[in-house]
Design an enzyme around this catalytic site. Structure first.
Site, PDB file in Angstrom:
ATOM      1  CE  LYS A 118      42.450  35.136  32.465  1.00 43.17           C
ATOM      2  NZ  LYS A 118      41.104  35.028  31.975  1.00 43.17           N
ATOM      3  CG  ASP A 137      43.355  34.683  37.298  1.00 41.39           C
ATOM      4  OD1 ASP A 137      43.984  34.771  38.380  1.00 41.39           O
ATOM      5  OD2 ASP A 137      42.776  33.644  36.955  1.00 41.39           O
TER       6      ASP A 137
END
Length: 176
Positions: A118, A137
Site C-alpha cells: 500500500k 488499503d
C-alpha cells in the site's frame, strides 16, 4: 468510475495527498507521511508529519534523531513506537543504500522497514507519477468487494484482482 470521480470531486483530499501537493510530490515526505498514516486519522497524520518535518526534513537528519525523539514528534499516531523505529531505520537505509533518495521501484521500496505494498504503491503514484499502480488499503479492499468488483479476502489479493477488473486508466485514482 466516472460517477465515483464526480461524487468525490468536491471532497477534501486525504492527508497524504495534501502533503504530496504541498511538498511538490517530494518522495521522501510522501513516504514518511504514508508510513505514519497507517491506521491513523488524517488530521493526526497531517499534524504528526508537520511536527516531524519542522525538526528534520531529510533522511540524514531524521536518522540522526533518537527513536524517543521521533516518538515524541509523531505521537499520537497509531503504533507510534513501532513507526518511530521503522522511520528511523528507513531513513538510515535511505542514506546508506540509496544515497539519501527514495527508490523509484516497488522491489526497492519493499526492502524498507514498515513499507508494504500500500505504502509503496502510494509513493509510486504520488511521487513518481506511476500510472501502473493501484494503492489498496482496507477501505479500497472492503468497498471493492462490497461493490462486487472483486471477490477477495485480503488487500493484496484485491490489488491483484483490481488490475484485471478495472481499466488501466483508473488505476492511480482507485484509492481516492
Amino acid at each position: 468510475m466516472r460517477a465515483l470521480a464526480r461524487a468525490i470531486d468536491h471532497l477534501e483530499l486525504p492527508a497524504v495527498e495534501k502533503i504530496a501537493e504541498e511538498s511538490q510530490e517530494d518522495p521522501f515526505e510522501v513516504l514518511i507521511a504514508t508510513m505514519l498514516s497507517a491506521q491513523t486519522r488524517d488530521a493526526v497524520t497531517a499534524a504528526a508529519s508537520a511536527r516531524l518535518f519542522r525538526v528534520a526534513r531529510t533522511p540524514r537528519t531524521i536518522a540522526a534523531l533518537t527513536t524517543k525523539r521521533i516518538e515524541k514528534l509523531i505521537y499520537p499516531v497509531s503504533f507510534y513506537r513501532h513507526k518511530a523505529t521503522h522511520v528511523k531505520a528507513t531513513c538510515r537505509i535511505l542514506v546508506e543504500q540509496f544515497g539519501g533518495r527514495v527508490p523509484p521501484t516497488m522491489k526497492e521500496l519493499l526492502t524498507l522497514p514498515g513499507v508494504g505494498r500500500k505504502t509503496a504503491n502510494l509513493v509510486l503514484i504520488l511521487s513518481f507519477k506511476s500510472l501502473k499502480n493501484i494503492c489498496v488499503d482496507t477501505h479500497v479492499h472492503r468497498i471493492s468487494n462490497r461493490l462486487g468488483w472483486v471477490r477477495t479476502r485480503t488487500p493484496d489479493e484485491t490489488e491483484q484482482a483490481l488490475y484485471k477488473a478495472t481499466d488501466e486508466r483508473w488505476w492511480p485514482y482507485i484509492n481516492l
